[in-house]
Design a protein around this motif. Sequence first.
Motif, mmCIF file in Angstrom:
data_model
loop_
_atom_site.group_PDB
_atom_site.id
_atom_site.type_symbol
_atom_site.label_atom_id
_atom_site.label_comp_id
_atom_site.label_asym_id
_atom_site.label_seq_id
_atom_site.Cartn_x
_atom_site.Cartn_y
_atom_site.Cartn_z
ATOM 1 N N THR A 1 4.731 -11.994 0.158
ATOM 2 C CA THR A 1 5.330 -12.385 1.435
ATOM 3 C C THR A 1 4.413 -13.224 2.311
ATOM 4 N N SER B 1 5.245 -6.303 5.854
ATOM 5 C CA SER B 1 6.134 -5.543 4.971
ATOM 6 C C SER B 1 5.434 -4.324 4.379
ATOM 7 N N LEU C 1 2.218 -6.984 -1.960
ATOM 8 C CA LEU C 1 3.181 -7.385 -0.938
ATOM 9 C C LEU C 1 2.653 -8.563 -0.119
#
Length: 78
Positions: free
Chosen positions: A30, A35, A26
């Motif tokens: 990102t 997140s 993640l």
Amino acid sequence: MYVVAVLLGAAGASFAAALPLILSRLYQATGAYTSGFIILSIIAATSLALTVVMQLKWREAGFAVCHQARRPVRPRFK
């Protein structure tokens, strides 16, 4: 009983091993850890809610023996 403990331990160990992988993927996708921690907090809140619901169901079914009030045992001296 032993088999259940082993299975739960294995499930916990596999989740503990997968967590850094999930967070790193993640982060790569990102560019932030936000997140990953949001997903982790959703999983934790869902687990807490399921634990509370199951505890209430177990109490209604009569499996809550350990929650019954017990009188302290006092020794008798003559």
